[in-house]
Design a protein around this motif. Structure first.
Motif, PDB file in Angstrom:
ATOM      1  N   SER A  50       0.854  -1.185   0.000  1.00 39.96           N
ATOM      2  CA  SER A  50       0.000   0.000   0.000  1.00 39.96           C
ATOM      3  C   SER A  50       0.890   1.234   0.000  1.00 39.96           C
ATOM      4  O   SER A  50       2.092   1.126   0.295  1.00 39.96           O
ATOM      5  N   ASP A  51       0.329   2.389  -0.327  1.00 42.66           N
ATOM      6  CA  ASP A  51       1.073   3.608  -0.049  1.00 42.66           C
ATOM      7  C   ASP A  51       1.163   3.734   1.478  1.00 42.66           C
ATOM      8  O   ASP A  51       0.250   3.309   2.196  1.00 42.66           O
ATOM      9  N   GLU A  57      -3.691   2.523   7.485  1.00 42.17           N
ATOM     10  CA  GLU A  57      -4.573   3.602   7.052  1.00 42.17           C
ATOM     11  C   GLU A  57      -6.003   3.087   6.943  1.00 42.17           C
ATOM     12  O   GLU A  57      -6.246   1.879   6.916  1.00 42.17           O
ATOM     13  N   GLU A  59      -8.221   2.280   4.766  1.00 42.19           N
ATOM     14  CA  GLU A  59      -8.444   1.908   3.369  1.00 42.19           C
ATOM     15  C   GLU A  59      -8.949   0.472   3.335  1.00 42.19           C
ATOM     16  O   GLU A  59      -8.542  -0.338   4.163  1.00 42.19           O
ATOM     17  N   ASP A 101      -2.832   2.767  -3.976  1.00 43.98           N
ATOM     18  CA  ASP A 101      -3.038   3.937  -3.110  1.00 43.98           C
ATOM     19  C   ASP A 101      -4.354   3.867  -2.339  1.00 43.98           C
ATOM     20  O   ASP A 101      -4.471   4.428  -1.260  1.00 43.98           O
ATOM     21  N   THR A 103      -6.050   1.070  -1.370  1.00 42.80           N
ATOM     22  CA  THR A 103      -6.312  -0.153  -0.597  1.00 42.80           C
ATOM     23  C   THR A 103      -5.071  -0.545   0.212  1.00 42.80           C
ATOM     24  O   THR A 103      -4.010   0.049   0.058  1.00 42.80           O
ATOM     25  N   GLU A 104      -5.246  -1.559   1.040  1.00 43.90           N
ATOM     26  CA  GLU A 104      -4.119  -2.216   1.689  1.00 43.90           C
ATOM     27  C   GLU A 104      -4.214  -3.686   1.309  1.00 43.90           C
ATOM     28  O   GLU A 104      -5.214  -4.356   1.615  1.00 43.90           O
TER      29      GLU A 104
HETATM   30 CA    CA Z   1      -2.107   3.113   2.331  1.00 51.18          CA
END
Ligand code: CA
Ligand code: 0X9
Ligand code: CA
Ligand code: ZN
Length: 309
Positions: A50-51, A57, A59, A101, A103-104
């Protein structure tokens, strides 16, 4: 080790090295962890993509699991290919960047490393399916929803579909289930979609496996419809045959039934290449690239499904 003609496949050690290289190359995009340990003590390695991968996060999360069955080595390559494509494509491919970006993504390349290592021990294949606990438990009959209910598993330790002494008696199944349970944050399961990769038969399968019925307690007609729609959509991209998993045969204690019934995760099984018993579980390593890239669009669809709900 893998025999000649198969050395493109990753052993357990090579899989670990590959994951370590990935986190070294993409430190902000990836995080390496473990869902627990196997019966013989190997790590059930888990990589997050992930980002800002270091941070949890808010997400939607996606899970890919591979190699529940020892001899299904092509599936380990499938998980490694997902990791490789999403990381190496991130900088240049806007579609990949958007998915990563928003999702994880969690990937477990080998749920059954003991069985997998045993299957290639001595440099020859042993047609091994189960884990290495006693005579072996079929991890995909050991999950805790409707465990052993319906004739879709065996109570005999020597059977290829031995369900174990109790639900989650296999350390591998227990560890992955506990880890999935740990993704409930603030009372909400973060993982929305999941594919468990197997070989072979070229199928896209969805729950339930324990009953022939299309709907059941915990699976409404609308939900069954959504499984079917999503499954057919993915199958249209890879040429697999889409069906409810019990249309193949009844299984009880399978991962998809537990993921859906316990966590409402849209959980699918993919049976990869080939269609039939030749080459069955042992396609040459020249098939790794074509047969893993074949699922790129389906992987994108299941990630996107976590975003759109
Ligand atoms: Ca992320
Ligand atoms: O029998 C299995 O576990 C899977 N097939 S395999 O040849 N790879 O062993 C199919 C599992 C289907 N999934 C469910 N019935 N839920
Ligand atoms: Ca999260
Ligand atoms: Zn399998």
């Amino acid at each position: 080790d893998f025999p000649a003609g198969y050395t493109g496949y990753h052993t357990y050690a090579e899989t670990q090295t590959e994951l370590q290289k990935t986190v070294a190359n993409y430190p902000s995009l990836t995080k390496l962890g473990s869902a627990g340990t196997s019966y013989e003590g190997r790590a059930l390695s888990l990589i997050k993509i992930s980002d800002n991968a270091a941070i949890d996060e808010n997400e939607p999360e996606v899970l890919f699991t591979c190699n529940q069955h020892a001899r299904e080595h092509l599936t380990t390559e499938m998980c490694l290919h997902i990791v490789q494509r999403l990381t190496s494509g991130y900088a240049t491919d806007p579609a990949i960047r958007r998915l990563v970006d928003s999702t994880e993504i969690w990937v477990i390349p080998s749920v059954n490393p003991d069985g997998s290592e045993y299957d290639i021990s001595g440099g020859t294949f042993h047609s091994w399916r189960k884990n290495r606990q006693g005579s072996g438990t079929d991890t995909n009959r050991n999950w805790g929803y409707q465990w052993g209910c319906c004739g879709g598993s065996s109570g005999s330790p020597s059977s290829e579909t031995y369900r174990g002494t109790a639900a989650f008696s296999a350390p591998e199944t227990r560890a992955v289930a506990n880890w999935v349970n740990s993704r409930v944050v603030g009372g909400v399961q973060q993982i929305k979609t999941h594919i468990d990769f197997h070989t072979y038969s070229e199928l896209v399968l969805w729950p339930f496996g324990y009953t022939y019925a299309d709907t059941a307690p915990g699976l409404s007609a609308a939900e069954a419809q959504k499984f079917q729609t999503l499954g057919k959509q993915m199958a249209a991209t890879n040429g697999y045959t889409p069906e409810q998993s019990s249309d193949l045969y009844i299984t009880d204690g399978s991962v998809n039934d537990w993921m859906w019934a316990t966590h409402k995760i849209w959980s699918f099984t993919f049976e990869m290449y080939p269609k039939g018993s030749s080459p069955g579980f042992y396609p040459r390593d020249t098939q790794i690239v074509p047969q893993t890239t074949r699922n790129d669009q389906a992987v994108d669809i299941i990630i996107n499904a976590a975003i759109t709900g």
